[in-house]
Write a protein that holds these residues in place. Structure first.
Motif, PDB file in Angstrom:
ATOM      1  N   TYR A  21       0.649  -0.987   0.100  1.00  0.00           N
ATOM      2  CA  TYR A  21      -0.137  -0.041   0.059  1.00  0.00           C
ATOM      3  C   TYR A  21       0.862   0.951  -0.411  1.00  0.00           C
ATOM      4  CZ  TYR A  21      -4.252  -2.661   0.117  1.00  0.00           C
ATOM      5  OH  TYR A  21      -4.732  -3.801   0.169  1.00  0.00           O
ATOM      6  N   PRO A  22       1.491   1.815  -0.817  1.00  0.00           N
ATOM      7  CA  PRO A  22       1.936   3.300  -0.974  1.00  0.00           C
ATOM      8  C   PRO A  22       1.595   3.845  -1.386  1.00  0.00           C
ATOM      9  CG  PRO A  22       2.206   1.608  -3.900  1.00  0.00           C
ATOM     10  CD  PRO A  22       1.926   0.854  -2.462  1.00  0.00           C
ATOM     11  N   GLY A  23       0.130   4.214  -0.968  1.00  0.00           N
ATOM     12  CA  GLY A  23      -0.670   5.400  -1.303  1.00  0.00           C
ATOM     13  C   GLY A  23      -0.534   5.539  -2.641  1.00  0.00           C
ATOM     14  N   ASP A  24      -1.048   4.911  -3.918  1.00  0.00           N
ATOM     15  CA  ASP A  24      -1.133   5.027  -4.963  1.00  0.00           C
ATOM     16  C   ASP A  24      -2.620   4.436  -5.431  1.00  0.00           C
ATOM     17  OD1 ASP A  24      -0.435   2.393  -5.886  1.00  0.00           O
ATOM     18  OD2 ASP A  24       1.065   3.076  -6.909  1.00  0.00           O
ATOM     19  N   ARG A  25      -3.007   3.291  -4.513  1.00  0.00           N
ATOM     20  CA  ARG A  25      -4.506   2.576  -4.880  1.00  0.00           C
ATOM     21  C   ARG A  25      -3.854   1.830  -5.499  1.00  0.00           C
ATOM     22  NH1 ARG A  25      -8.769   7.151  -3.492  1.00  0.00           N
ATOM     23  NH2 ARG A  25      -8.323   7.791  -1.322  1.00  0.00           N
ATOM     24  N   LYS A  26      -3.215   1.258  -5.888  1.00  0.00           N
ATOM     25  CA  LYS A  26      -3.047   0.005  -7.411  1.00  0.00           C
ATOM     26  C   LYS A  26      -2.487  -0.780  -6.815  1.00  0.00           C
ATOM     27  CE  LYS A  26      -2.178   3.639 -10.823  1.00  0.00           C
ATOM     28  NZ  LYS A  26      -0.893   4.012 -11.834  1.00  0.00           N
ATOM     29  N   GLU A  27      -2.652  -1.920  -6.808  1.00  0.00           N
ATOM     30  CA  GLU A  27      -2.419  -3.456  -6.649  1.00  0.00           C
ATOM     31  C   GLU A  27      -1.136  -3.841  -7.004  1.00  0.00           C
ATOM     32  OE1 GLU A  27      -4.091  -7.234  -8.075  1.00  0.00           O
ATOM     33  OE2 GLU A  27      -6.376  -6.250  -7.599  1.00  0.00           O
ATOM     34  N   ALA A  28      -0.472  -4.257  -5.974  1.00  0.00           N
ATOM     35  CA  ALA A  28       1.558  -4.070  -5.695  1.00  0.00           C
ATOM     36  C   ALA A  28       1.356  -6.128  -5.445  1.00  0.00           C
ATOM     37  CB  ALA A  28       1.985  -3.824  -4.913  1.00  0.00           C
ATOM     38  N   ALA A  29       2.929  -6.432  -5.214  1.00  0.00           N
ATOM     39  CA  ALA A  29       2.697  -7.649  -5.231  1.00  0.00           C
ATOM     40  C   ALA A  29       4.250  -8.545  -3.902  1.00  0.00           C
ATOM     41  CB  ALA A  29       2.540  -8.218  -6.748  1.00  0.00           C
ATOM     42  N   ALA A  30       4.196  -9.535  -3.949  1.00  0.00           N
ATOM     43  CA  ALA A  30       5.663  -9.610  -2.829  1.00  0.00           C
ATOM     44  C   ALA A  30       5.126 -11.083  -2.996  1.00  0.00           C
ATOM     45  CB  ALA A  30       5.256  -9.271  -1.741  1.00  0.00           C
ATOM     46  N   ILE A  89       1.931 -13.149  -2.367  1.00  0.00           N
ATOM     47  CA  ILE A  89       0.450 -12.225  -1.430  1.00  0.00           C
ATOM     48  C   ILE A  89       0.352 -10.814  -2.163  1.00  0.00           C
ATOM     49  CG2 ILE A  89       2.509 -11.632  -0.121  1.00  0.00           C
ATOM     50  CD1 ILE A  89       0.360 -10.436   2.455  1.00  0.00           C
ATOM     51  N   HIS A  90      -0.433 -10.230  -2.554  1.00  0.00           N
ATOM     52  CA  HIS A  90      -0.771  -9.471  -3.043  1.00  0.00           C
ATOM     53  C   HIS A  90      -1.833  -8.529  -2.907  1.00  0.00           C
ATOM     54  CE1 HIS A  90      -3.895 -11.255  -5.166  1.00  0.00           C
ATOM     55  NE2 HIS A  90      -4.346 -10.272  -5.807  1.00  0.00           N
ATOM     56  N   SER A  91      -2.360  -6.948  -2.615  1.00  0.00           N
ATOM     57  CA  SER A  91      -3.384  -6.328  -2.089  1.00  0.00           C
ATOM     58  C   SER A  91      -4.223  -6.211  -3.413  1.00  0.00           C
ATOM     59  CB  SER A  91      -2.880  -4.511  -2.092  1.00  0.00           C
ATOM     60  OG  SER A  91      -1.817  -4.177  -3.253  1.00  0.00           O
ATOM     61  N   HIS A  92      -5.663  -5.773  -2.342  1.00  0.00           N
ATOM     62  CA  HIS A  92      -6.774  -5.343  -2.579  1.00  0.00           C
ATOM     63  C   HIS A  92      -6.900  -4.141  -2.540  1.00  0.00           C
ATOM     64  CE1 HIS A  92      -8.667  -9.832  -4.427  1.00  0.00           C
ATOM     65  NE2 HIS A  92      -7.348  -9.188  -4.838  1.00  0.00           N
ATOM     66  N   PRO A  93      -7.078  -3.430  -3.537  1.00  0.00           N
ATOM     67  CA  PRO A  93      -6.394  -2.129  -2.929  1.00  0.00           C
ATOM     68  C   PRO A  93      -8.420  -1.244  -2.590  1.00  0.00           C
ATOM     69  CG  PRO A  93      -5.357  -1.509  -4.480  1.00  0.00           C
ATOM     70  CD  PRO A  93      -5.980  -3.188  -4.423  1.00  0.00           C
ATOM     71  N   GLY A  94      -9.501  -1.934  -2.948  1.00  0.00           N
ATOM     72  CA  GLY A  94     -10.592  -1.569  -3.184  1.00  0.00           C
ATOM     73  C   GLY A  94     -11.289  -2.397  -1.940  1.00  0.00           C
ATOM     74  N   MET A 127      -4.433  -8.846   0.455  1.00  0.00           N
ATOM     75  CA  MET A 127      -4.133  -7.912   2.243  1.00  0.00           C
ATOM     76  C   MET A 127      -5.010  -6.760   1.144  1.00  0.00           C
ATOM     77  SD  MET A 127      -1.013  -5.495   3.387  1.00  0.00           S
ATOM     78  CE  MET A 127      -0.363  -7.318   4.892  1.00  0.00           C
ATOM     79  N   THR A 128      -6.620  -6.785   2.888  1.00  0.00           N
ATOM     80  CA  THR A 128      -7.123  -4.975   2.413  1.00  0.00           C
ATOM     81  C   THR A 128      -6.279  -3.521   2.964  1.00  0.00           C
ATOM     82  OG1 THR A 128      -7.959  -6.385   3.919  1.00  0.00           O
ATOM     83  CG2 THR A 128      -9.017  -6.813   1.670  1.00  0.00           C
ATOM     84  N   PRO A 129      -6.605  -2.839   2.665  1.00  0.00           N
ATOM     85  CA  PRO A 129      -6.042  -1.749   3.093  1.00  0.00           C
ATOM     86  C   PRO A 129      -6.190  -1.612   4.592  1.00  0.00           C
ATOM     87  CG  PRO A 129      -7.636  -1.004   1.176  1.00  0.00           C
ATOM     88  CD  PRO A 129      -8.487  -2.402   1.335  1.00  0.00           C
ATOM     89  N   ASP A 130      -7.370  -2.545   5.521  1.00  0.00           N
ATOM     90  CA  ASP A 130      -6.959  -2.177   6.827  1.00  0.00           C
ATOM     91  C   ASP A 130      -6.453  -3.089   7.658  1.00  0.00           C
ATOM     92  OD1 ASP A 130      -7.976  -4.838   6.556  1.00  0.00           O
ATOM     93  OD2 ASP A 130      -9.885  -4.616   7.180  1.00  0.00           O
ATOM     94  N   GLY A 131      -5.235  -3.998   6.632  1.00  0.00           N
ATOM     95  CA  GLY A 131      -4.283  -4.587   6.839  1.00  0.00           C
ATOM     96  C   GLY A 131      -4.542  -6.298   7.113  1.00  0.00           C
TER      97      GLY A 131
END
Length: 466
Positions: A21-30, A89-94, A127-131
């Motif tokens: 969650y770098p702040g750009d509201r786009k998915e990221a991965a690890a 693992i990747h983010s779901h900014p939505g 991972m969702t925005p709430d961690g």
């Protein structure tokens, strides 16, 4: 207990949050590289993570991501020599706390490659925005199994449960000292190392609070001199020379019923005890030897288990006329989170003090000589009546766990890595995690790799050939 599970240190979790969650509201991965516990409970232990650079991704949108395969190849190269599991693992900014159809399609392509390249029990996570984190594992036939628990051992203890995944308040922790706290504790397991003076009081609190599984590690037997400070011990136990762990487990069964308390009548320095402790969600160390604390330190690090260590002491001094007198009455509670400062880093034990303890046990004459030379201070009493001090320290230890898992302090838990109280001075002091220097930790996340804890003495025994 609940299985399978995925455990992360607070240090690694914080890295993931910042990257995903770098702040750009786009998915990221690890990519997580995970060792395993020895079983029977399957816990994947996140050793490290490969963070896929945002700029390297071919596509990064709020609802999809495509990244180069070279990072997966790097993960395979690192995992294969040690049989590590790989979890993407990747983010779901939505905020979607579920695996999407594109997630399923991606896994269908990637997972066969992982199984062909190395090991088993690979998986994926979001991972969702709430961690909050949700994860799943695959077998070689691509059958999916939900990870029932994702735990994070940081300044706070966080637990993400698959059974709560559909709840809107899934990331909200239960309130301390409530029935919601008790309900969650029933899903968790605690291992108490040492069930003597302080340990029996810690264990009693944990059993009555509601931990779903309680293991007690202690090789010693109940003696008459223990009756003034070990809860639940009786004259009958002394007569039968009953192991302390068995005595305590039987006592817990009288008010919790069967299947809750389990004795491990071995020293924590044995392979059997280490294997038993590796299955726990939380460790409580209540011992009176430095070697046992050293092993507890290693278990916490190797299996990514939060550790709560408690100790009491009554140092003595000499009055002007040469008589012994109380110098202080004090207790110490340390919370050790894997990946940060160890008990050794905090000076609870050192190579020199471990040597002195070994000398006392193995060569008592040499030890007495050092006492006479003034290297060991104070007056020892064989059966001190200190149950009131033990209770004070044990309560502080269990409250420290509650404060971490169900935060109620006004300040950040980071400020309370260590608590020291003095009854003589009527003072209580606290030390923050930042006050300790973190040393290199070669066993961090080592898991089931042999020899356990990097100690040759814990290697499996070889059967003699006929």
């Amino acid at each position: 207990m609940i299985s399978p599970a995925l455990a992360l240190t607070g240090v690694l979790y914080d890295r993931l949050v910042d990257h995903l969650y770098p702040g750009d509201r786009k998915e990221a991965a690890a990519i997580l590289l995970c060792s395993r516990t020895p079983g029977p409970r399957l816990r994947l232990l996140a050793q490290d993570a490969i963070l896929v650079p945002h700029a390297a991704c071919k596509v990064r949108e709020p609802d999809r991501i495509n990244w180069p395969g070279e990072y997966l190849e790097r993960a395979i190269d690192l995992a294969e020599p040690f049989g590590l599991a790989i979890v993407l693992i990747h983010s779901h900014p939505g905020g979607l706390f579920a695996f999407s159809r594109p997630d399923d399609d991606s896994d269908a392509i990637v997972m066969p490659c992982l199984f062909q390249a190395c090991g088993d029990s690979h998986g994926s996570a979001i991972m969702t925005p709430d961690g909050a984190i949700r994860a799943r594992l695959y077998d070689s036939d691509l059958n999916k199994t939900a990870v029932e628990l994702v735990s994070v051992a940081g300044h706070d203890l966080r637990f993400f449960w698959e059974c709560d995944a559909e709840r809107r308040d899934r990331a909200k922790r239960p309130m301390a000292f409530t029935s919601d706290m008790t309900a969650e504790l029933k899903r968790l397991s605690a291992t108490t190392i040492g069930v003597s003076g302080t340990g029996s009081i810690v264990a009693e609190q944990n059993a009555r609070m509601g931990f779903g599984r309680n293991d007690y590690v202690d090789f010693d037997k109940v003696e008459g001199r223990n009756l003034n400070r070990i809860l639940n011990s009786t004259l009958k136990d002394v007569e039968l020379k009953k192991p302390k762990a068995e005595m305590f487990a039987e006592a817990v069964a009288t008010y919790r019923g069967p299947g809750v308390a389990f004795p491990v009548t071995k020293s924590i320095t044995t392979r059997e005890a280490v294997l038993a402790a590796s299955q726990a969600d939380v460790l409580f160390c209540c011992v009176d030897t430095l070697e046992a604390r050293y092993i507890a330190d290693l278990i916490s690090s190797a299996f990514l288990i939060p550790l709560f260590d408690v100790g009491v002491s009554i140092p003595t001094r000499r009055t002007p006329d040469g008589a012994p007198a109380i110098a202080d009455v004090c207790g110490r509670i340390d919370y050790v989170q894997p990946g940060r400062s160890l008990l050794q880093d905090r000076g609870v034990y050192t190579p020199d003090t471990l040597r002195a303890e070994y000398l006392r046990n193995a060569f008592p004459e040499a030890f007495r000589a050092e006492v006479e030379a003034g290297y060991i201070k104070g007056v020892a009493e064989e059966a001190p009546s200190v149950i009131m001090l033990n209770m004070r320290a044990a309560a502080a230890c269990v409250n420290e766990f509650i404060a971490r898992a169900y935060p109620f302090r006004l300040d950040s838990n980071e400020k309370y890595a260590r608590t020291i109280f003095s009854l003589a001075a009527c003072e209580e002091e606290f030390m923050a995690e930042t006050e300790f220097t973190v040393s290199d930790n070669p066993v961090l996340g080592r898991g089931a790799q042999e020899p356990l804890l990097e100690l040759p003495t814990l290697a499996p025994r070889r059967e003699k050939k006929a």
